[in-house]
Design an enzyme around this catalytic site. Structure first.
Site, mmCIF file in Angstrom:
data_model
loop_
_atom_site.group_PDB
_atom_site.id
_atom_site.type_symbol
_atom_site.label_atom_id
_atom_site.label_comp_id
_atom_site.label_asym_id
_atom_site.label_seq_id
_atom_site.Cartn_x
_atom_site.Cartn_y
_atom_site.Cartn_z
ATOM 1 N N HIS A 63 -20.364 -35.078 6.117
ATOM 2 C CA HIS A 63 -20.899 -34.710 4.801
ATOM 3 C C HIS A 63 -22.104 -35.561 4.413
ATOM 4 O O HIS A 63 -22.879 -35.182 3.540
ATOM 5 C CB HIS A 63 -19.810 -34.778 3.729
ATOM 6 N N LEU B 229 -2.406 -22.893 15.943
ATOM 7 C CA LEU B 229 -1.090 -22.336 16.253
ATOM 8 C C LEU B 229 -0.876 -21.006 15.556
ATOM 9 O O LEU B 229 -0.316 -20.084 16.135
ATOM 10 C CB LEU B 229 -0.004 -23.341 15.863
ATOM 11 N N GLY B 230 -1.314 -20.903 14.307
ATOM 12 C CA GLY B 230 -1.195 -19.632 13.590
ATOM 13 C C GLY B 230 0.028 -19.518 12.715
ATOM 14 O O GLY B 230 0.626 -18.437 12.614
ATOM 15 N N VAL B 231 0.420 -20.629 12.070
ATOM 16 C CA VAL B 231 1.548 -20.587 11.148
ATOM 17 C C VAL B 231 1.152 -21.235 9.830
ATOM 18 O O VAL B 231 0.220 -22.034 9.767
ATOM 19 C CB VAL B 231 2.787 -21.329 11.698
ATOM 20 N N ASP C 259 -14.854 -34.204 9.436
ATOM 21 C CA ASP C 259 -15.882 -34.955 8.712
ATOM 22 C C ASP C 259 -16.480 -36.070 9.572
ATOM 23 O O ASP C 259 -16.753 -37.171 9.080
ATOM 24 C CB ASP C 259 -15.317 -35.538 7.416
ATOM 25 N N GLY D 55 -21.836 -44.092 -1.254
ATOM 26 C CA GLY D 55 -22.684 -44.836 -0.329
ATOM 27 C C GLY D 55 -21.893 -45.487 0.789
ATOM 28 O O GLY D 55 -22.435 -45.820 1.837
ATOM 29 N N ASN D 56 -20.574 -45.684 0.577
ATOM 30 C CA ASN D 56 -19.713 -46.249 1.616
ATOM 31 C C ASN D 56 -19.348 -45.226 2.682
ATOM 32 O O ASN D 56 -18.900 -45.597 3.772
ATOM 33 C CB ASN D 56 -18.415 -46.801 1.019
ATOM 34 N N SER D 57 -19.476 -43.952 2.381
ATOM 35 C CA SER D 57 -19.078 -42.916 3.332
ATOM 36 C C SER D 57 -19.776 -43.081 4.669
ATOM 37 O O SER D 57 -20.985 -43.268 4.740
ATOM 38 C CB SER D 57 -19.410 -41.521 2.785
#
Length: 496
Positions: free
Chosen positions: A140, A298-300, A170, A241-243
């Protein structure tokens, strides 16, 4: 800072770095292992009283702070219309005032009215993991970036190339053209213990190479919309700013990337979250090799097991992921999973909380075969599932949308899952469709992804096919009953 808009009494999940912000002013935002020869700082303690001691992180900060970088981003944030331009005029000026046109013309580019492109600037953090210029940060931080600049502690600046980003976790990987750079040693989040001291280095509010410390509050946290990541929770002060900056353990090893905070105000309030290095390196290796990362599916749909459910399903303890729905023709359906099954292990790894399942599956490569230990009607069952690709689902949704007259209405819809229905406070087995994407007329009217469509022209909707039928004929306008954050409102839409 990017913030999910919730009611005042609910907590707000916000990215620890503000995303790219509009306007000409600067908006604050928020591997390859190091060589074996890279020295690791030894934790020192500073005595404060008889029988007690506090850790001294000064050696870690001094030794590895040079490998933590400041990241500046320039991109596009959109366009400014006439109303937005007028809002930038001196407050209280009347449109009939002789000076109105003067201020309007000389307020800068775009002052003539109409629309203009808005510059976007942002800042974040990152850290160097290879001496030849490989840098890790958050996806991001560099989202929608046209130019990314990496600034070192010795004041040198480099224009970085974004090798790839993975929004699901991310994580982003950058490359700068430099050699013999300082690097951070990489550690394992698996070795972290709750209560262990950790340290963050980054650029909060643009203050480069700032150091904050705290302890590990919890591990394996699942956050809304981030099911692919088992977050490390800490009480380290993390701010815009820490991201993208590193989270060090007491041995001076990076164990995670600081990514998000949980707050009522949008600022730090004692709850910070970091992406574990195991997840980061898994994604990094794929991006370096292929330019992107793939995740299995997986689809659940699963939900949490509490004590009451555990007793109902004859479980010895409230652990596992309860299957509330199985997608047709999905890997789960082909493996024989059923609604009401409780998945207790995947590939030998225990599923304690429901959030453990999507995080574990998401870090597995598509096409892999995994063994599922399932509890079904009081008995243990072992199933084998060949996992699909998480991107396949998006493709199928897109095709279905194009067949539901999305060009006229602009909505991508799907039925609500049981737990989503409960969260929305809807009663009964039918009615209500989740808005997965809004474009065209619907977006212009204010409909957003995450809204729940309850009715069209007063008629409750139960399926996408029903909405498609309502769009037939010579309909020129519709009234959509939308629910958002527990509130309902009719949204009029004129079809183009």
């Amino acid at each position: 800072m990017k913030t999910l808009s919730l009611t005042a009494t609910r907590l707000v999940l916000s990215l620890a770095a503000a995303g790219i912000v509009g306007g000409a002013s600067v908006g604050l935002v928020s591997g390859t292992p190091a060589s074996a020869a890279t020295p690791v700082a030894t934790l020192q303690t500073a005595p404060v009283a008889a029988g007690t001691a506090l850790p001294d992180f000064s050696q870690i900060a001094q030794r590895h702070g040079a490998a933590v970088v400041n990241i500046s981003v320039v991109g596009k944030a959109g366009v400014e219309d006439e109303q937005q331009a007028q809002n930038r005029l001196p407050p209280g000026i009347d449109p009939n005032d002789p000076f109105f046109e003067f201020f309007k013309r000389f307020q800068g580019p775009g002052g003539q009215g109409g629309e203009r492109e808005m510059p976007a600037r942002g800042q974040g953090s990152g850290f160097i993991i290879s001496a030849d210029g490989l840098v890790l940060t958050n996806a991001h931080v560099v989202r929608n970036a046209q130019r990314v600049t990496v600034k070192l502690t010795d004041r040198r600046e480099f224009v970085a190339k974004v090798l790839g980003t993975d929004p699901k976790t991310d994580v982003a990987v950058l490359r700068i053209d430099a050699k013999d750079l300082p690097v951070v040693p990489l550690g394992s989040a698996k070795d972290l213990k709750v209560g262990e001291w950790v340290l963050a280095i980054g650029s909060p509010f643009g203050f480069e190479n700032s150091v904050t410390v705290g302890v590990v509050s919890a591990k394996g946290r699942s956050l809304p919309d981030d099911s692919f990541v088992p977050f490390i929770q800490t009480d380290v002060a993390v701010n815009p700013g820490n991201s993208g900056g590193p989270l060090f353990n007491a041995r001076g090893e990076v164990v995670g990337i600081n990514s998000q905070i949980y707050s009522r105000t949008g600022g730090y309030q004692g709850l910070s979250f970091a992406i574990p290095m195991e997840t980061v390196l898994h994604v990094k290796d794929q991006i370096v090799a292929h330019g992107k990362a793939s995740h299995a599916r997986l689809g659940v749909t699963v939900q949490e097991i509490n004590q009451t459910l555990a007793e109902s399903f004859q479980l010895d303890k409230p652990e596992g992921a309860l299957v509330s729905s199985v997608e047709p023709d999905s890997p789960a359906a082909k493996a024989g999973l059923q609604v009401g099954d409780v998945i207790r292990q995947v590939g030998g790894q225990t599923i304690v909380a429901s959030g453990d399942l999507p995080a574990l599956i998401g870090q597995t490569l598509p096409g892999s075969t995994v063994q599922l230990n399932v509890w079904r009607k009081g008995q243990a069952v072992v199933l084998s599932a060949k996992l699909g690709d998480a991107s396949d689902k998006a493709v199928k949704v897109a095709r279905a949308d194009s067949a539901t007259d999305q060009g006229r209405l602009g909505l991508a819809l799907r039925p609500l899952a049981p737990q989503e229905r409960r969260a929305a406070g809807l009663e009964g087995p039918d009615g209500g469709l989740l808005v997965e994407d809004a474009q065209g007329p619907a977006a212009l009217a204010g409909v957003e992804a995450g809204d729940v469509l309850l009715a069209v022209n007063g008629a409750k909707v139960q399926s996408v096919e029903q909405v498609r039928a309502m769009l037939g004929g010579s309909t020129k306008s519709l009234a959509l009953l939308i629910q958002r954050d527990g509130n309902q409102i009719f949204v009029p839409i004129r079809l183009g």
